[in-house]
Design an enzyme around this catalytic site. Sequence first.
Site, short mmCIF file in Angstrom:
data_model
loop_
_atom_site.label_atom_id
_atom_site.label_comp_id
_atom_site.label_asym_id
_atom_site.label_seq_id
_atom_site.Cartn_x
_atom_site.Cartn_y
_atom_site.Cartn_z
N SER A 92 0.88 -1.31 -0.08
CA SER A 92 -0.06 0.02 -0.16
C SER A 92 0.98 1.14 -0.02
CB SER A 92 -0.93 -0.08 1.34
OG SER A 92 -0.24 0.11 2.47
N ASP A 134 -9.04 5.95 -3.88
CA ASP A 134 -9.21 6.98 -4.93
C ASP A 134 -8.14 7.28 -5.90
OD1 ASP A 134 -7.29 7.65 -2.84
OD2 ASP A 134 -7.42 9.65 -3.28
N GLU A 135 -7.00 6.83 -5.70
CA GLU A 135 -5.76 7.13 -6.71
C GLU A 135 -6.08 6.35 -7.86
OE1 GLU A 135 -2.10 6.91 -5.05
OE2 GLU A 135 -2.60 7.40 -3.01
N TYR A 158 1.22 1.79 -7.86
CA TYR A 158 0.28 1.24 -6.82
C TYR A 158 -1.37 1.19 -7.30
CZ TYR A 158 -2.79 1.89 -2.76
OH TYR A 158 -3.92 1.91 -1.91
N THR A 161 -2.22 -1.17 -9.93
CA THR A 161 -2.24 -2.56 -9.52
C THR A 161 -3.68 -2.82 -8.82
OG1 THR A 161 -0.83 -2.22 -7.70
CG2 THR A 161 0.11 -3.31 -9.52
N ARG A 226 -6.49 16.49 -0.05
CA ARG A 226 -7.11 15.37 0.02
C ARG A 226 -8.58 15.33 1.15
NH1 ARG A 226 -3.27 14.76 -2.70
NH2 ARG A 226 -1.56 13.39 -2.60
N1 LIG Z 1 -4.14 3.76 3.92
C1 LIG Z 1 -4.88 4.39 3.03
O1 LIG Z 1 -5.00 5.68 3.27
C2 LIG Z 1 -5.61 3.81 1.96
C3 LIG Z 1 -6.38 4.42 1.02
C4 LIG Z 1 -7.32 3.88 0.26
C5 LIG Z 1 -7.08 2.57 0.06
N2 LIG Z 1 -6.42 1.65 0.80
C6 LIG Z 1 -6.62 0.29 0.78
O2 LIG Z 1 -6.84 -0.32 1.99
C7 LIG Z 1 -6.29 -1.59 2.24
C8 LIG Z 1 -5.50 -1.46 3.63
O3 LIG Z 1 -4.62 -0.54 3.64
P1 LIG Z 1 -3.68 -0.13 4.72
O4 LIG Z 1 -3.07 1.22 4.82
O5 LIG Z 1 -4.10 -0.51 6.18
O6 LIG Z 1 -2.17 -1.00 4.42
P2 LIG Z 1 -1.27 -1.76 5.14
O7 LIG Z 1 0.04 -1.88 4.39
O8 LIG Z 1 -1.23 -1.13 6.59
O9 LIG Z 1 -1.57 -3.20 5.54
C9 LIG Z 1 -1.57 -4.17 4.39
C10 LIG Z 1 -1.41 -5.41 4.90
O10 LIG Z 1 -1.66 -6.28 4.09
C11 LIG Z 1 -0.49 -7.44 4.37
N3 LIG Z 1 -0.07 -8.12 3.05
C12 LIG Z 1 0.42 -7.32 2.03
N4 LIG Z 1 0.62 -8.23 0.97
C13 LIG Z 1 0.14 -9.47 1.29
C14 LIG Z 1 0.17 -10.70 0.77
N5 LIG Z 1 0.56 -10.91 -0.45
N6 LIG Z 1 -0.48 -11.94 1.42
C15 LIG Z 1 -1.10 -11.48 2.68
N7 LIG Z 1 -0.96 -10.39 3.42
C16 LIG Z 1 -0.26 -9.27 2.87
C17 LIG Z 1 0.48 -6.74 5.01
O11 LIG Z 1 1.35 -7.46 5.77
C18 LIG Z 1 -0.30 -5.65 5.85
O12 LIG Z 1 -0.67 -6.13 7.20
C19 LIG Z 1 -5.20 -1.85 1.13
O13 LIG Z 1 -5.94 -2.55 0.31
C20 LIG Z 1 -5.13 -0.41 0.69
O14 LIG Z 1 -4.71 -0.58 -0.88
C21 LIG Z 1 -5.88 2.29 1.83
#
Ligand SMILES: NC(=O)c1ccc[n+]([C@@H]2O[C@H](COP(=O)([O-])OP(=O)(O)OC[C@H]3O[C@@H](n4cnc5c(N)ncnc54)[C@H](O)[C@@H]3O)[C@@H](O)[C@H]2O)c1
Length: 345
Positions: A92, A134-135, A158, A161, A226
């Site tokens: 992420s 949103d990206e 990012y 994907t 944002r």
């Molecule tokens: N943080 C943001 O601002 C934001 C905004 C929009 C969308 N998102 C989406 O929300 C979700 C959570 O985001 P976040 O910020 O909490 O992310 P984060 O990076 O804190 O957590 C992601 C988790 O996924 C696990 N992970 C990654 N690849 C993996 C794999 N191949 N198998 C098993 N586990 C795996 C990591 O170990 C981690 O614990 C993501 O899908 C992200 O794209 C996040």
Amino acid sequence: MKKRVLITGGAGFIAHHTIRHILNHTDWEIVSLDRLDYSGNLNRISDMMTEISEKDKKRLRVVHHDLRAEVNDMLTADLGKFNFILHMAASSHVDRSITDPLTFVYDNVVATCNILNFARKNKNLELFVYFSTDEVFGPAPNKVKYKERERYNSTNPYSATKAGGEELAVAFENSYHIPIFITHTMNVFGERQHPEKFIPKCIISARDGLFVEIHSNKNKTKAGSRHYIHASDVADGCLFLIKNRKKIIKKNKIDYGGAKCPKFNLVGPIELDNLELAKLIAKSVGKKLKYKMVDFHSSRPGHDLRYALDGNLMKKLGWKPKVSIEERIDQVVDWTLKNKRWLKI
Ligand SMILES: NC(=O)c1ccc[n+]([C@@H]2O[C@H](COP(=O)([O-])OP(=O)(O)OC[C@H]3O[C@@H](n4cnc5c(N)ncnc54)[C@H](O)[C@@H]3O)[C@@H](O)[C@H]2O)c1
């Protein structure tokens, strides 16, 4: 029988808030699946669980698995069947996707395919939720707010994907009739966020009197902006979608040429530019903000000045964040200053 929910990426930032929210607002059983990479931290779960009663703690099980590999028969039998799957696991961190795009293809596209394949084996699955961003829409010109079904325009690996994962979800609903919702979320903040992210960095800088870099336009006159949203509000929006899914499918009758996978923007209460946000944080810390405007836009491809989503669909359906951004900032600053270990990488 109690409902069962699988949350992938459960040791991640948003997912651990979602686990807490579901434990507090349902009697469901939860399985967290995570591979625990640099951003996954089991301490998030154990720390958060100190706020949960002994009885409710028993409803959470933690499983280690890297979704780059398929969920094989042995793991499938071990995990059991689910009513809901929330797919939050992802690579992420945008910066890292710019230096290492292939990792993001494995974690956000291949891994999504593996969990969707697992979902196909869950005959009673009521909903799969794919967490997108949103990206995928790319930068938003002034005054433009993207609605759920607008064109995609990824500016970094990012977002590309994540958009790829979305299309796989659409294909799986079309091909295998898995019921799927897609959410688009904007910048999320909250307790136990990775210290690489903007808000934890601002808290450290304000506390220690360091300069905060504010991402700005070329002339360094206008800060990027944002709609920030607290992770508990994302979890609340997600649970709202799950609980109201049948009503929502009926109400959400807009026909996008028969497109599958209803999409929902989960948007924070107000748009804030990064300078306003940093000032709010410094005020909450009780210090004066030191900052410099930095032209990231031209020096670092893949970073956009403004992202903006339209949250009207969720509002029409009856959901919006219940707490103001100022209260959320105070809450997070206060908690973070009392729990300093979460500011260390
Ligand atoms: N943080 C943001 O601002 C934001 C905004 C929009 C969308 N998102 C989406 O929300 C979700 C959570 O985001 P976040 O910020 O909490 O992310 P984060 O990076 O804190 O957590 C992601 C988790 O996924 C696990 N992970 C990654 N690849 C993996 C794999 N191949 N198998 C098993 N586990 C795996 C990591 O170990 C981690 O614990 C993501 O899908 C992200 O794209 C996040």
